[in-house]
Design a protein around this motif. Sequence first.
Motif, PDB file in Angstrom:
ATOM      1  N   LYS A 250      33.937  96.487  17.156  1.00  0.00           N
ATOM      2  CA  LYS A 250      35.008  95.492  17.360  1.00  0.00           C
ATOM      3  C   LYS A 250      34.399  94.097  17.524  1.00  0.00           C
ATOM      4  O   LYS A 250      34.883  93.125  16.953  1.00  0.00           O
ATOM      5  CB  LYS A 250      35.842  95.854  18.598  1.00  0.00           C
ATOM      6  CG  LYS A 250      36.908  96.902  18.317  1.00  0.00           C
ATOM      7  CD  LYS A 250      37.878  97.015  19.458  1.00  0.00           C
ATOM      8  CE  LYS A 250      37.543  98.202  20.321  1.00  0.00           C
ATOM      9  NZ  LYS A 250      38.267  98.392  21.522  1.00  0.00           N
ATOM     10  N   ALA A 251      33.333  94.030  18.314  1.00  0.00           N
ATOM     11  CA  ALA A 251      32.677  92.735  18.554  1.00  0.00           C
ATOM     12  C   ALA A 251      32.096  92.192  17.246  1.00  0.00           C
ATOM     13  O   ALA A 251      32.165  90.994  16.983  1.00  0.00           O
ATOM     14  CB  ALA A 251      31.571  92.897  19.596  1.00  0.00           C
ATOM     15  N   PHE A 252      31.558  93.105  16.428  1.00  0.00           N
ATOM     16  CA  PHE A 252      30.984  92.655  15.157  1.00  0.00           C
ATOM     17  C   PHE A 252      32.048  91.994  14.287  1.00  0.00           C
ATOM     18  O   PHE A 252      31.856  90.902  13.761  1.00  0.00           O
ATOM     19  CB  PHE A 252      30.338  93.831  14.411  1.00  0.00           C
ATOM     20  CG  PHE A 252      29.843  93.442  13.050  1.00  0.00           C
ATOM     21  CD1 PHE A 252      28.667  92.719  12.912  1.00  0.00           C
ATOM     22  CD2 PHE A 252      30.575  93.755  11.903  1.00  0.00           C
ATOM     23  CE1 PHE A 252      28.224  92.323  11.660  1.00  0.00           C
ATOM     24  CE2 PHE A 252      30.140  93.362  10.650  1.00  0.00           C
ATOM     25  CZ  PHE A 252      28.961  92.644  10.529  1.00  0.00           C
ATOM     26  N   THR A 253      33.201  92.684  14.147  1.00  0.00           N
ATOM     27  CA  THR A 253      34.224  92.125  13.253  1.00  0.00           C
ATOM     28  C   THR A 253      34.846  90.860  13.844  1.00  0.00           C
ATOM     29  O   THR A 253      35.245  89.964  13.120  1.00  0.00           O
ATOM     30  CB  THR A 253      35.329  93.161  12.926  1.00  0.00           C
ATOM     31  OG1 THR A 253      35.813  93.687  14.161  1.00  0.00           O
ATOM     32  CG2 THR A 253      34.812  94.286  12.068  1.00  0.00           C
ATOM     33  N   ALA A 254      34.890  90.777  15.169  1.00  0.00           N
ATOM     34  CA  ALA A 254      35.449  89.578  15.813  1.00  0.00           C
ATOM     35  C   ALA A 254      34.414  88.453  15.924  1.00  0.00           C
ATOM     36  O   ALA A 254      34.710  87.387  16.452  1.00  0.00           O
ATOM     37  CB  ALA A 254      35.979  89.929  17.202  1.00  0.00           C
ATOM     38  N   LYS A 255      33.202  88.715  15.441  1.00  0.00           N
ATOM     39  CA  LYS A 255      32.100  87.736  15.496  1.00  0.00           C
ATOM     40  C   LYS A 255      31.868  87.230  16.917  1.00  0.00           C
ATOM     41  O   LYS A 255      31.770  86.038  17.182  1.00  0.00           O
ATOM     42  CB  LYS A 255      32.362  86.561  14.531  1.00  0.00           C
ATOM     43  CG  LYS A 255      32.409  86.981  13.068  1.00  0.00           C
ATOM     44  CD  LYS A 255      32.444  85.779  12.146  1.00  0.00           C
ATOM     45  CE  LYS A 255      32.627  86.154  10.692  1.00  0.00           C
ATOM     46  NZ  LYS A 255      31.586  86.998  10.136  1.00  0.00           N
ATOM     47  N   ARG A 256      31.850  88.176  17.864  1.00  0.00           N
ATOM     48  CA  ARG A 256      31.517  87.835  19.253  1.00  0.00           C
ATOM     49  C   ARG A 256      30.440  88.793  19.751  1.00  0.00           C
ATOM     50  O   ARG A 256      30.180  89.826  19.131  1.00  0.00           O
ATOM     51  CB  ARG A 256      32.769  87.904  20.152  1.00  0.00           C
ATOM     52  CG  ARG A 256      33.380  89.290  20.225  1.00  0.00           C
ATOM     53  CD  ARG A 256      34.466  89.400  21.290  1.00  0.00           C
ATOM     54  NE  ARG A 256      35.149  90.685  21.191  1.00  0.00           N
ATOM     55  CZ  ARG A 256      34.697  91.840  21.680  1.00  0.00           C
ATOM     56  NH1 ARG A 256      33.530  91.878  22.309  1.00  0.00           N
ATOM     57  NH2 ARG A 256      35.370  92.965  21.545  1.00  0.00           N
ATOM     58  N   ARG A 257      29.830  88.438  20.887  1.00  0.00           N
ATOM     59  CA  ARG A 257      28.793  89.296  21.465  1.00  0.00           C
ATOM     60  C   ARG A 257      29.452  90.514  22.117  1.00  0.00           C
ATOM     61  O   ARG A 257      30.464  90.347  22.823  1.00  0.00           O
ATOM     62  CB  ARG A 257      28.011  88.500  22.507  1.00  0.00           C
ATOM     63  CG  ARG A 257      26.894  89.281  23.151  1.00  0.00           C
ATOM     64  CD  ARG A 257      26.283  88.462  24.278  1.00  0.00           C
ATOM     65  NE  ARG A 257      25.455  87.391  23.753  1.00  0.00           N
ATOM     66  CZ  ARG A 257      24.138  87.502  23.539  1.00  0.00           C
ATOM     67  NH1 ARG A 257      23.530  88.635  23.818  1.00  0.00           N
ATOM     68  NH2 ARG A 257      23.441  86.505  23.066  1.00  0.00           N
ATOM     69  N   ALA A 258      28.913  91.704  21.882  1.00  0.00           N
ATOM     70  CA  ALA A 258      29.487  92.928  22.466  1.00  0.00           C
ATOM     71  C   ALA A 258      29.283  92.936  23.984  1.00  0.00           C
ATOM     72  O   ALA A 258      28.240  92.525  24.469  1.00  0.00           O
ATOM     73  CB  ALA A 258      28.827  94.161  21.859  1.00  0.00           C
ATOM     74  N   ALA A 259      30.302  93.400  24.706  1.00  0.00           N
ATOM     75  CA  ALA A 259      30.187  93.570  26.170  1.00  0.00           C
ATOM     76  C   ALA A 259      30.075  95.065  26.440  1.00  0.00           C
ATOM     77  O   ALA A 259      31.086  95.768  26.554  1.00  0.00           O
ATOM     78  CB  ALA A 259      31.401  92.975  26.862  1.00  0.00           C
ATOM     79  N   PHE A 260      28.848  95.564  26.517  1.00  0.00           N
ATOM     80  CA  PHE A 260      28.634  97.005  26.659  1.00  0.00           C
ATOM     81  C   PHE A 260      28.814  97.452  28.107  1.00  0.00           C
ATOM     82  O   PHE A 260      28.419  96.758  29.039  1.00  0.00           O
ATOM     83  CB  PHE A 260      27.224  97.371  26.182  1.00  0.00           C
ATOM     84  CG  PHE A 260      27.031  97.229  24.699  1.00  0.00           C
ATOM     85  CD1 PHE A 260      27.870  97.872  23.806  1.00  0.00           C
ATOM     86  CD2 PHE A 260      25.986  96.469  24.199  1.00  0.00           C
ATOM     87  CE1 PHE A 260      27.694  97.751  22.427  1.00  0.00           C
ATOM     88  CE2 PHE A 260      25.788  96.341  22.830  1.00  0.00           C
ATOM     89  CZ  PHE A 260      26.648  96.982  21.950  1.00  0.00           C
ATOM     90  N   GLU A 261      29.392  98.643  28.241  1.00  0.00           N
ATOM     91  CA  GLU A 261      29.551  99.243  29.584  1.00  0.00           C
ATOM     92  C   GLU A 261      28.451 100.261  29.873  1.00  0.00           C
ATOM     93  O   GLU A 261      28.342 100.763  30.977  1.00  0.00           O
ATOM     94  CB  GLU A 261      30.887  99.991  29.664  1.00  0.00           C
ATOM     95  CG  GLU A 261      32.110  99.130  29.487  1.00  0.00           C
ATOM     96  CD  GLU A 261      33.355 100.007  29.358  1.00  0.00           C
ATOM     97  OE1 GLU A 261      33.439 101.083  29.992  1.00  0.00           O
ATOM     98  OE2 GLU A 261      34.225  99.623  28.572  1.00  0.00           O
ATOM     99  N   GLY A 262      27.725 100.635  28.842  1.00  0.00           N
ATOM    100  CA  GLY A 262      26.653 101.615  29.037  1.00  0.00           C
ATOM    101  C   GLY A 262      27.118 103.044  28.872  1.00  0.00           C
ATOM    102  O   GLY A 262      26.397 103.981  29.220  1.00  0.00           O
ATOM    103  N   ARG A 263      28.330 103.253  28.311  1.00  0.00           N
ATOM    104  CA  ARG A 263      28.801 104.633  28.101  1.00  0.00           C
ATOM    105  C   ARG A 263      29.630 104.744  26.834  1.00  0.00           C
ATOM    106  O   ARG A 263      30.107 103.751  26.330  1.00  0.00           O
ATOM    107  CB  ARG A 263      29.606 105.129  29.305  1.00  0.00           C
ATOM    108  CG  ARG A 263      30.809 104.310  29.656  1.00  0.00           C
ATOM    109  CD  ARG A 263      31.208 104.538  31.101  1.00  0.00           C
ATOM    110  NE  ARG A 263      32.168 103.540  31.500  1.00  0.00           N
ATOM    111  CZ  ARG A 263      33.447 103.800  31.741  1.00  0.00           C
ATOM    112  NH1 ARG A 263      33.915 104.999  31.681  1.00  0.00           N
ATOM    113  NH2 ARG A 263      34.270 102.822  32.067  1.00  0.00           N
TER     114      ARG A 263
END
Length: 263
Positions: A250-263
Amino acid sequence: MTSPLTLEHDGPLAVITLDRPDVLNAFDEALTTALASAVTETANDAAIRAVVITGAGRAFSAGQDLRDRALMVEAGKDLHLGDELRRRYHPVIAAIRAMRKPVIAAVNGVVAGAGLGIAVACDVRVATASATFRAAWGRVGLVPDAGSAYFLPRLVGFGRAMDMILTGEPVSADEALRIGLATRVWPDADFAREWRAYARTLAAGATEAFALSKEGLSASWDHDLAGFLEIEAGLQDRAGRTRDYAEGVKAFTAKRRAAFEGR
Ligand code: T3D
């Protein structure tokens, strides 16, 4: 009694600092016990997503406390070092390898003997420019231990590992970087800031995918290509079902940095 190590929580990052600087953080009974317990505690803490092991003062660790051993030799004690390894060191090595989050050895100075064993069992080694890596066992008449004869040749190749073991000569940080024993080297003045920034970045990453990556790389040592490709498919199946993968695409297509939760 003061603790021979400190365990600091810095958000999702845990920092374990070996803290016997007067003896270059040599491992006595108390330190190996405390290290095993800190490694287990951070492994079991779901809020922790990366772990750093480092040393206080000018050493990462000079290995087994040889003063303890000299006392035993002088007293004519029957030594069973294999039992010592099984009881005190092997649980630490196994726990680091089983840890489902990155474990970083921040090599802040000299590292020798079983200290090198702990460092090479970690997922990555970053070093300060003045650090030295010493396979010191031969100089006291021992064989490499704490898993180092397993990990060292896998990192630097059989010949280089044997050269380190046969000569006991120090390997500089620059040389360690060149041969793959360390992956990053920073100037002494910047070291503490740099390793922390690096480790915080890993702690904010796709922790479950990192755990599966560690599983895959470790499994690659014990399988042929066909067997390994099947393992890889299983791991990617699991990674593809994580929340972080959904967030990543989702972050890739929205051209934003991914906010990972670690799971
Ligand atoms: O259970 C088992 O026994 C299993 C076996 C485990 C395998 C091992 O780990 S065997 C131990 C392998 N390690 C070594 O052989 C390293 C011994 N240390 C050194 O060779 C040198 O200290 C270093 C090359 C690492 C650093 O040299 P340098 O000149 O920078 O420092 P230093 O002056 O030698 O050491 C500073 C102090 O730390 C000194 O104490 P002092 O004189 O100031 O009171 C020194 O005795 C102490 N120290 C250093 N290493 C150890 C140690 N004390 C106890 N044990 C040590 N391993």
